[in-house]
Design an enzyme around this catalytic site. Structure first.
Site, PDB file in Angstrom:
ATOM      1  N   CYS A 179     -34.837   5.125  52.410  1.00 14.07           N
ATOM      2  CA  CYS A 179     -35.137   5.619  53.757  1.00 14.07           C
ATOM      3  C   CYS A 179     -36.488   6.326  53.805  1.00 14.07           C
ATOM      4  CB  CYS A 179     -34.048   6.591  54.208  1.00 14.07           C
ATOM      5  SG  CYS A 179     -34.090   6.920  55.979  1.00 14.07           S
TER       6      CYS A 179
ATOM      7  N   ASP B 216     -23.221  11.812  54.148  1.00 12.56           N
ATOM      8  CA  ASP B 216     -24.455  12.458  53.725  1.00 12.56           C
ATOM      9  C   ASP B 216     -24.191  13.949  53.591  1.00 12.56           C
ATOM     10  OD1 ASP B 216     -27.907  12.332  55.046  1.00 12.56           O
ATOM     11  OD2 ASP B 216     -27.084  13.012  53.134  1.00 12.56           O
TER      12      ASP B 216
HETATM   13  O1  LIG Z   1     -35.270  11.223  55.838  1.00 11.53           O
HETATM   14  C1  LIG Z   1     -35.532  12.015  56.752  1.00 11.53           C
HETATM   15  O2  LIG Z   1     -36.646  12.588  56.885  1.00 11.53           O
HETATM   16  C2  LIG Z   1     -34.500  12.342  57.791  1.00 11.53           C
HETATM   17  C3  LIG Z   1     -34.834  13.219  58.821  1.00 11.53           C
HETATM   18  C4  LIG Z   1     -33.876  13.511  59.791  1.00 11.53           C
HETATM   19  C5  LIG Z   1     -32.610  12.932  59.748  1.00 11.53           C
HETATM   20  C6  LIG Z   1     -32.268  12.049  58.718  1.00 11.53           C
HETATM   21  C7  LIG Z   1     -33.210  11.756  57.741  1.00 11.53           C
HETATM   22  N1  LIG Z   1     -32.902  10.893  56.698  1.00 11.53           N
HETATM   23  C8  LIG Z   1     -31.674  10.172  56.754  1.00 11.53           C
HETATM   24  C9  LIG Z   1     -31.347   9.366  55.568  1.00 11.53           C
HETATM   25  O3  LIG Z   1     -30.694   8.331  55.699  1.00 11.53           O
HETATM   26  C10 LIG Z   1     -31.657   9.914  54.200  1.00 11.53           C
HETATM   27  O4  LIG Z   1     -31.862   8.828  53.333  1.00 11.53           O
HETATM   28  C11 LIG Z   1     -30.446  10.735  53.739  1.00 11.53           C
HETATM   29  O5  LIG Z   1     -30.325  11.870  54.567  1.00 11.53           O
HETATM   30  C12 LIG Z   1     -30.586  11.144  52.283  1.00 11.53           C
HETATM   31  O6  LIG Z   1     -31.765  11.897  52.121  1.00 11.53           O
HETATM   32  P1  LIG Z   1     -32.112  12.481  50.639  1.00 11.53           P
HETATM   33  O7  LIG Z   1     -31.072  13.522  50.346  1.00 11.53           O
HETATM   34  O8  LIG Z   1     -33.507  13.041  50.783  1.00 11.53           O
HETATM   35  O9  LIG Z   1     -32.052  11.335  49.689  1.00 11.53           O
END
Ligand SMILES: O=C(O)c1ccccc1NCC(=O)[C@H](O)[C@H](O)COP(=O)(O)O
Length: 212
Positions: free
Chosen positions: A9, A132
C-alpha cells in the site's frame, strides 16, 4: 510459489510501482487521503495506472471520502477495488459497491477482544474485510506500522474473504501468515525507508518472506 496474496500500500512513484511488480505483489494500493505521506494526486495516479495496467491490480484507499473524491479516483486510477479505511457504515459500503460495480474492502481496526467480531456488521455489504491495527485517536487510521495481537483473529469464525494488515514487515510476515493463515497480507510502512518512501529491497524481501 503459493502463500497469501500480497498488497503493498502507498505506492506513489514509478520506481516503487516497478519494484512491487517485479516482486510479484498482487495488489498495488493508492492512498487518496491528503493527511497521508503516501497521498497521490489524480495526475500522479493516472500516470501510474498507465504503467500498472495489465501488470498489477489497483486498490484505492479512502477514509470517509465523499462521492466526488471516489468518482475522480476511480476514473483516474482505473481502480480494481475500493478500500474503505474510515468509519464507513455497511450501508455506505454497499452503496459504493453498487454504484462503482467494484469489489469493496473494509478495514476493521483491531486492538482488543470484540473488535474482530465487528466485521460481522459488514457481512453481505463488502467483498473482503481487512483486519488492521487500531491507531491512536487523531493519528492516521492506518499506515502507522502498528500491529495487534494476531491471536485475536481466532474469533474470526466467519472466515469470509479477509486480509491481515498492521505492522507487517519482512521480519514478521512469515510468522503472521503461518499463525493466522491469512489469505492476504498487506503492508505500507513495513517496506519503507522513511514515511512514504518505499524501499525496493524491503519490498522484495517482504514478498519473498510472505511466500516462504
Ligand atoms: O498507508 C497510509 O498512509 C494510510 C493512511 C490512512 C489510512 C490508511 C492507510 N493505509 C492503509 C493500509 O492498507 C496500510 O497498508 C495498513 O494500514 C498497514 O499499514 P502499515 O502498518 O504501515 O503496514
Amino acid at each position: 510459489m503459493s502463500g497469501p496474496r500480497i498488497k503493498i500500500c502507498g505506492i506513489s512513484t514509478a520506481e516503487s510501482l516497478s519494484a512491487i511488480i517485479a516482486a510479484r505483489a498482487d495488489y498495488c494500493g493508492f492512498v487518496f487521503f491528503p493527511r497521508s505521506p503516501r497521498h497521490v494526486s489524480l495526475e500522479q495516479v493516472a500516470a501510474l495506472a498507465d504503467r500498472a495496467e495489465g501488470r498489477i491490480a489497483r486498490v484505492g484507499l479512502f477514509v470517509d471520502a465523499d462521492d466526488l473524491v471516489l468518482e475522480q479516483a476511480v476514473a483516474a486510477a482505473r481502480l480494481d477495488a475500493l478500500q474503505l479505511h474510515g468509519d464507513e457504515s455497511p450501508e455506505r459500503a454497499a452503496e459504493l459497491r453498487a454504484r462503482f460495480v467494484l469489489p469493496v474492502w473494509k478495514a476493521i481496526p483491531v486492538a482488543a477482544p470484540g473488535d474482530v467480531e465487528r466485521a460481522e456488521r459488514y457481512r453481505g455489504a463488502v467483498d473482503l474485510v481487512l483486519f488492521d491495527a487500531k491507531t491512536p485517536k487523531g493519528a492516521l487510521p492506518g499506515g502507522m506500522g502498528l500491529s495487534f495481537d494476531w491471536s485475536l483473529l481466532s474469533a474470526w469464525k466467519d472466515r469470509a474473504p479477509w486480509g491481515l494488515a498492521g505492522g507487517l514487515n519482512p521480519s514478521n510476515v512469515a510468522e503472521a501468515a503461518a499463525l493466522t493463515r491469512a489469505p492476504l497480507v498487506d503492508t505500507s510502512s513495513g517496506v519503507e525507508s522513511a514515511p512514504g518512501v518505499k524501499d525496493e529491497a524491503l519490498i522484495a524481501a517482504f514478498c519473498a518472506a510472505a511466500r516462504a
